[in-house]
Design an enzyme around this catalytic site. Structure first.
Site, PDB file in Angstrom:
ATOM      1  N   PHE A 134       0.846  -1.198   0.000  1.00  0.00           N
ATOM      2  CA  PHE A 134       0.000   0.000   0.000  1.00  0.00           C
ATOM      3  C   PHE A 134       0.879   1.246   0.000  1.00  0.00           C
ATOM      4  CE2 PHE A 134      -2.895  -3.242   1.150  1.00  0.00           C
ATOM      5  CZ  PHE A 134      -4.178  -2.786   0.854  1.00  0.00           C
ATOM      6  N   TYR A 139       3.342   7.975   1.512  1.00  0.00           N
ATOM      7  CA  TYR A 139       4.073   6.703   1.524  1.00  0.00           C
ATOM      8  C   TYR A 139       4.482   6.250   0.122  1.00  0.00           C
ATOM      9  CZ  TYR A 139       3.497   5.813   6.511  1.00  0.00           C
ATOM     10  OH  TYR A 139       3.594   5.872   7.881  1.00  0.00           O
ATOM     11  N   ASP A 226       7.182   0.985   3.543  1.00  0.00           N
ATOM     12  CA  ASP A 226       8.316   1.757   4.061  1.00  0.00           C
ATOM     13  C   ASP A 226       9.434   0.830   4.542  1.00  0.00           C
ATOM     14  OD1 ASP A 226       6.645   0.870   6.067  1.00  0.00           O
ATOM     15  OD2 ASP A 226       6.964   2.604   7.377  1.00  0.00           O
ATOM     16  N   THR A 258       2.228  -6.643  23.536  1.00  0.00           N
ATOM     17  CA  THR A 258       1.225  -5.566  23.525  1.00  0.00           C
ATOM     18  C   THR A 258      -0.062  -6.029  22.842  1.00  0.00           C
ATOM     19  OG1 THR A 258       2.252  -4.680  21.512  1.00  0.00           O
ATOM     20  CG2 THR A 258       2.937  -3.725  23.622  1.00  0.00           C
ATOM     21  N   GLU A 316      -2.996  -4.880  13.425  1.00  0.00           N
ATOM     22  CA  GLU A 316      -1.991  -5.802  13.968  1.00  0.00           C
ATOM     23  C   GLU A 316      -2.532  -6.544  15.184  1.00  0.00           C
ATOM     24  OE1 GLU A 316       2.467  -5.041  14.004  1.00  0.00           O
ATOM     25  OE2 GLU A 316       1.925  -4.653  16.107  1.00  0.00           O
TER      26      GLU A 316
END
Length: 367
Positions: A134, A139, A226, A258, A316
């Site tokens: 993407f 980006y 990236d 996390t 995520e």
């Protein structure tokens, strides 16, 4: 011509030369006739020194190319031989890392695979791979380096389709592609928040998998733009479903992960649960399995939105919840997703394959 016919040709050639060298002598007694023949044959052979050499060369080539026992396996229509070092059951190459999960999925590290064997197996299947990325808003500036390094290191020698999702199709760079590789630009809408851009990836991949990817490729690899490929990333990663260990948590206990800890979220994972923490920047598998994963994650995010909650790490978090209950059939080590600027290069990492590009996150995320 087979070997027998070749030998016959040699004998006929020898007979012709013999006849030329030894004329018929019928007016002498047998003993004198024999001596005369032998004498003339010796003389002829001395003057015709090329005859023995010609016979030897002809016999050699007939035997080399016509003998069934010397034909290559390809000539016979069989598979080519594979010659490599025998694996040793009691001599593991890596003793410093976990190489298999409790559910028997391999964890891919340098030294745990033979890429020549794998390349041959996937080529026999004529495998096609799609790589989704993407390039939304700013980006898009990362796309050129991403594609150029992918051409150097990603699935080299295999059929690859780059699926570039972007809201700026005119800014997609022209990058020379190798044989069997193509780039498809797919225009999508942008979103105001970068979190929304990230979360809508699941919906977009799900819809396009159903609409076209199922018909066009065998496997999908979903990556962040990236990043850059720094070393080999090949078919060793392919499996029905794979996830990649987060480089910041692969040495930690599950209490440090996390995960989304609020029970109100569809991404909720209770304390005491969890295998690994997977990063959303590199996952994939067969198109059918990626479709199931992305569709489930999208539906979970829609449910969260209806309940007024957003998972702590967005898509995520939902990826980790899905992979907890739908175990990946292969797990990639952090070699396949690393940030050298933040984490250095520890000894356990024999190679850094797919790495973060240094950037100012705030500047690139804001309009």
């Amino acid at each position: 011509m087979n070997l027998s016919l070749c030998k016959l040709a040699v004998l006929q050639q020898f007979s012709t030369e013999f006849s030329a060298a030894v004329p018929m002598v019928s007016s002498h007694p047998l003993r004198l006739q024999h001596q005369s023949v032998v004498g003339k044959l010796k003389c002829s052979l001395l003057h015709r020194g090329t005859l023995p050499l010609a016979i030897l060369i002809l016999v050699f080539f007939c035997y080399r190319f016509m003998s069934p026992s010397s034909q290559t396996l390809e000539d016979l229509g069989a598979e080519p031989r594979m010659v490599y070092l025998q694996p040793k059951v009691l001599s593991p190459i890596r003793k410093d890392v976990l190489v298999v999960t409790p559910w028997l999925a391999p964890i891919v590290w340098e030294g745990t695979f033979n890429i020549d064997i794998l390349n041959e197996q996937f080529r026999l299947q004529n495998t096609t791979i799609g790589l989704t990325v993407f390039a939304i808003k700013k980006y898009v500036v990362f796309l050129k380096l991403f594609l150029e390094t992918a051409e150097q290191h990603f699935m080299v020698g295999h059929q690859v389709t780059y699926y570039v999702f972007t809201d700026r199709p005119a800014d997609v760079p022209q990058v020379p592609l190798g044989a069997g590789r193509r780039l498809v630009v797919l225009t999508v809408h942008s979103h105001t928040r970068w979190q929304d851009v990230s979360m809508h990836r699941m919906d977009t991949i799900s819809r396009f998998s159903e609409q076209r990817f199922l018909r066009e490729v065998d496997y999908l690899v979903c990556a962040d733009v990236d990043m850059k490929f720094r070393d080999h990333v090949g078919v060793e990663i392919l499996a029905s479903l794979f996830g990649t260990l987060h480089p910041g948590f692969f040495q930690n206990s599950r209490e440090d992960f996390t995960y989304e800890r609020r029970p109100q979220s569809q991404a909720y994972i209770a304390w005491g649960e969890g295998d690994f923490y997977y990063m959303g920047a590199f996952f994939g598998g067969s198109v059918a399995e990626v479709l199931r994963l992305t569709k489930a994650c999208h539906e979970a995010m829609v449910a969260d939105k209806a309940n007024g909650i957003e998972a702590v790490w967005h898509d995520e978090s939902h990826l980790n919840k899905y992979l907890l209950y739908h175990k990946p059939t292969k797990v990639l080590s952090p070699e396949y997703l690393w940030d050298q600027q933040l984490l250095g290069w520890p000894a356990v990492m024999k190679k850094l394959r797919f790495v973060a590009v240094p950037k100012n996150h705030e500047a690139i995320r804001n309009p």
